[in-house]
Design a protein around this motif. Structure first.
Motif, mmCIF file in Angstrom:
data_model
loop_
_atom_site.group_PDB
_atom_site.id
_atom_site.type_symbol
_atom_site.label_atom_id
_atom_site.label_comp_id
_atom_site.label_asym_id
_atom_site.label_seq_id
_atom_site.Cartn_x
_atom_site.Cartn_y
_atom_site.Cartn_z
ATOM 1 N N THR A 1 -5.856 3.294 -1.382
ATOM 2 C CA THR A 1 -5.740 2.633 -2.833
ATOM 3 C C THR A 1 -7.194 3.202 -3.226
ATOM 4 O O THR A 1 -8.156 3.211 -2.855
ATOM 5 N N VAL B 1 2.272 1.793 -3.421
ATOM 6 C CA VAL B 1 1.551 2.192 -4.675
ATOM 7 C C VAL B 1 1.521 3.685 -4.340
ATOM 8 O O VAL B 1 1.371 4.319 -5.399
ATOM 9 N N HIS C 1 -9.813 0.659 -1.928
ATOM 10 C CA HIS C 1 -10.223 1.258 -0.723
ATOM 11 C C HIS C 1 -11.367 2.052 -0.901
ATOM 12 O O HIS C 1 -12.366 2.160 -0.282
ATOM 13 N N ARG D 1 2.619 6.106 -7.438
ATOM 14 C CA ARG D 1 1.643 7.137 -8.387
ATOM 15 C C ARG D 1 2.182 8.632 -7.932
ATOM 16 O O ARG D 1 1.884 9.220 -8.948
ATOM 17 N N ASN E 1 0.795 -1.114 0.079
ATOM 18 C CA ASN E 1 -0.024 0.108 -0.110
ATOM 19 C C ASN E 1 0.870 1.155 -0.184
ATOM 20 O O ASN E 1 0.576 2.094 -0.562
ATOM 21 N N SER F 1 -7.339 4.675 -11.103
ATOM 22 C CA SER F 1 -7.585 3.598 -10.765
ATOM 23 C C SER F 1 -9.047 2.902 -10.403
ATOM 24 O O SER F 1 -9.560 1.908 -10.773
ATOM 25 N N THR G 1 -4.685 7.616 -8.661
ATOM 26 C CA THR G 1 -6.001 7.085 -7.882
ATOM 27 C C THR G 1 -7.244 6.966 -8.513
ATOM 28 O O THR G 1 -7.938 5.914 -8.458
ATOM 29 N N ALA H 1 -2.188 8.862 2.870
ATOM 30 C CA ALA H 1 -1.751 8.671 1.644
ATOM 31 C C ALA H 1 -0.989 9.922 0.952
ATOM 32 O O ALA H 1 -0.173 10.118 0.447
#
Length: 503
Positions: A389, A93, A392, A97, A90, A461, A458, A409
Motif C-alpha cells: 500500500t 486494495v 507501506h 486499484r 491489503n 495514494s 498507489t 502486489a
C-alpha cells in the motif's frame, strides 16, 4: 479444464440433438444445456479473467466464493502466502486499484487500532492540496558521481521476478505496465527475455550467482555476453544479487518442469533439469573484489547505475564493505535491502521462515551504517518486502529508503489468487507456470493496463498521504513521523524505536 469443456460441448450437443429428434420433450434439456454452452463460450473468449478463460464455466465458482468471503470473514485475519498474519484488506486494495473500482470503503476502520503493532502517520492541521505535492517529487535520480548515465526512477517499481519463475505472458504484461506507467521492471536473476523487451518498458537487469545472461558455457562470468545485454537501450540499471530475503545464503531454484528449452537458451543452461544457483559469487569473495566487480560492470555498461541487492546479514561484514568503499572512494550507485519476509516461488522451509533480517531492521541498519561512514548521500537505498500500500511506502521512506520494489502486489494485480502452488508449474492464474495451456489464459493487454493502474493509484495514494501530513516531498519524512502501538496503553514513534545508534 478448458479441453474438458470442449469435450463436454462436443458430446452433449449431438446427444441433445439426437434426443430431441426422438421426442420433442427432450428439448427441455436445452433449458439447462444452452445457457451452460453460452456461458462457457463467453468465458473462453473474454480477456479480463484468467481463471474463467482457463476454466470456462467451472471457474465461475471461484468468483462466487469471492463474493461470499468478505461477508463471512470481514472481521477475521487471514494468513499471507508465507504464513504471516495480515489483514485481508491489503489484498482488496490491490484488486480495487488494478481494476480502478471504488477507492473508498464503508463503515470506517476495520482494524484493531489498540492492538500492538498497529502503525499510523499523523496528519497536519494545515494539509497540502494534491497540486502542492508534484508528481516529479515522487521520482528519484539514481547514480553516484561515478555514474555517467543516471536513471530517474519512480519511487515504486516491479521487484525481481524471473522469466522461468513467471510465465512469458506474465513477464510481458509486467513490462507493458512498466512501459505505460514509466516505471521499471526488475528481471530477477533469470536474465533478459524477449518478453522483457517487447513493450520497451524500462528494465533493471539483475545478475545473480549463476550469471544468467552473462555467462559462458562453464558458468563463468562472460564480459562479451554481459556487454550484449548491458548496453541494451531498455536496460536502465544493473543489479548484482548477493542474497534474497526469502532464501538468504541459498541460490535461486528453478524446478526442472519450468526449465523449458527457451528458458535454458536465455539462461545458458541445459533444459529440463533443475537449475540451482550457487549460494555465492565466483567473481569475488571479499569487499575489495565486490567493489572491483561493481566498477567493472559500470565501465562495461557504458556508465549505467550499478547496484547490489542483499538481505541484511552480519553487521560487521556490511561495516567492512562500507569502510573499504569509503577508503577507496568507490561504491555502488544504489543498494537494495530485501526483507527476510520476502516471497518466492520455491525455497527451503527453514530459509523462508528463520533466516535473514526483516525488512524494517535491515533497512535501518543499512541506512545508519551508510550514514556513519558518510556514504548515504551518494548511494540510493531501495527496499523490498511486502510493500503493498501507499502507507507501506511512506513508512519505508520515513525509515530511510529512497524508493521501493513490490512483487507480491504486482502479482495480485496480474490476477494471482494465491493458490500456493507456485513451485508445481500448475498455477491456475497462468502466472507462476510454464504450462502454455495455463499461461494462455493471461491476457497481456488487459493485465498490462491493470499493472499500470495499480502503480498509478498507489503513487496517488502516497501523494495524498504526504499532502495530509503537510509534506510536499518524500525526503522530508522522518522516522518520528510514524507511530507504532507497543501495548494497549503505550505508543512510540519509529525514531524512538530505531534511533541512530550505530557506534
Amino acid at each position: 479444464m478448458r479441453k474438458w469443456f470442449i469435450v463436454f460441448c462436443v458430446v452433449t450437443i449431438p446427444v441433445a440433438s439426437f434426443l430431441i429428434y426422438l421426442h420433442p420433450l427432450w428439448s427441455l434439456w436445452l433449458i439447462i444445456l444452452l445457457p451452460s454452452w453460452l456461458v462457457g463460450i463467453y468465458d473462453l473468449t473474454q480477456t479480463k479473467h484468467t481463471i474463467k478463460k482457463n476454466y470456462p464455466l467451472f471457474g465461475r465458482l471461484r468468483y462466487v466464493m469471492e463474493e461470499l468471503r468478505p461477508k463471512i470473514y470481514q472481521y477475521f485475519v487471514e494468513s499471507d502466502t508465507d504464513g504471516t498474519p495480515i489483514n485481508r484488506i491489503n489484498r482488496s486494495v490491490v484488486y480495487q486499484r488494478a481494476k480502478r473500482v471504488l477507492r473508498t470503503k464503508p463503515f470506517g476502520t476495520q482494524v484493531n487500532v489498540y492492538e500492538p503493532g498497529y502503525e499510523w502517520i499523523n496528519h497536519s492541521m494545515y494539509p497540502l492540496s494534491e497540486h502542492e505535492v508534484p508528481l516529479e517529487n515522487l521520482r528519484v535520480e539514481i547514480g553516484s558521481k561515478h555514474c555517467s548515465k543516471k536513471y530517474n526512477a519512480s519511487i515504486l517499481n516491479i521487484s525481481a521476478m524471473s522469466y522461468g519463475s513467471l510465465s512469458g505472458n506474465a513477464v510481458e504484461a509486467l513490462n507493458k505496465g512498466a512501459s505505460l506507467g514509466g516505471f521499471a521492471q526488475n528481471t530477477g536473476e533469470g536474465s533478459i527475455s524477449d518478453f522483457h523487451l517487447k513493450h520497451e518498458g524500462h528494465i533493471i537487469w539483475q545478475i545473480g550467482t549463476g550469471y544468467f545472461g552473462a555467462r559462458d558455457h562453464d558458468g563463468n562470468f562472460s564480459e562479451e555476453k554481459y556487454i550484449e545485454n548491458a548496453t541494451r537501450e531498455s536496460v536502465k540499471m544493473i543489479e548484482i544479487k548477493l542474497s534474497q530475503g526469502a532464501k538468504p545464503g541459498h541460490g535461486g531454484i528453478l524446478p526442472a518442469k519450468k526449465n523449458t528449452p527457451e528458458i535454458a537458451r536465455i539462461r545458458g543452461v541445459k533444459p529440463f533439469v533443475a537449475v540451482i544457483s550457487p549460494p555465492g559469487h565466483t567473481e569475488f569473495h571479499n569487499s575489495d573484489g565486490l567493489i572491483d566487480f561493481i566498477q567493472k560492470l559500470r565501465d562495461l555498461s557504458g556508465g549505467k547505475p550499478i547496484g547490489i541487492k542483499l538481505c541484511f546479514g552480519k553487521l560487521h561484514e556490511f561495516e567492512e564493505l562500507c569502510i573499504r568503499m569509503k577508503e577507496r572512494d568507490n561504491y555502488p550507485d544504489y543498494i537494495v535491502i530485501d526483507g527476510g519476509e520476502g516471497g518466492t516461488g520455491a525455497a527451503p522451509l527453514e530459509f523462508s521462515d528463520s533466516l535473514g533480517t526483516p525488512m524494517t531492521e535491515g533497512l535501518v541498519l543499512a541506512c545508519d551504517t551508510l550514514k556513519k561512514y558518510g556514504l548515504r548521500d551518494q548511494i540510493k537505498v531501495l527496499v523490498s518486502g511486502k510493500i503493498i500500500t501507499g502507507f507501506h511506502m511512506v513508512r519505508a521512506i520515513s525509515l530511510g529508503a529512497d524508493a521501493c520494489y513490490s512483487a507480491r502486489a504486482m502479482m495480485l494485480a496480474l490476477g494471482c489468487i494465491q493458490a500456493l502452488i507456485c513451485n508445481t508449474n500448475k498455477c491456475p492464474a497462468g502466472i507462476a507456470t510454464q504450462d502454455k495451456s495455463l499461461s494462455w489464459g493471461l491476457d497481456v493487454e488487459n493485465k498490462g493496463v491493470r499493472i499500470n493502474n495499480f502503480h498509478q493509484e498507489t503513487i496517488n495514494s502516497v501523494r495524498e498521504i504526504l499532502g495530509s501530513a503537510g509534506v510536499d516531498h518524500p525526503n522530508k519524512l522522518k522516522r518520528s513521523d510514524i507511530f507504532r502501538r507497543i501495548s494497549p496503553t503505550k505508543v512510540k514513534n519509529l525514531g524512538e524505536i530505531y534511533p541512530f545508534d550505530i557506534k
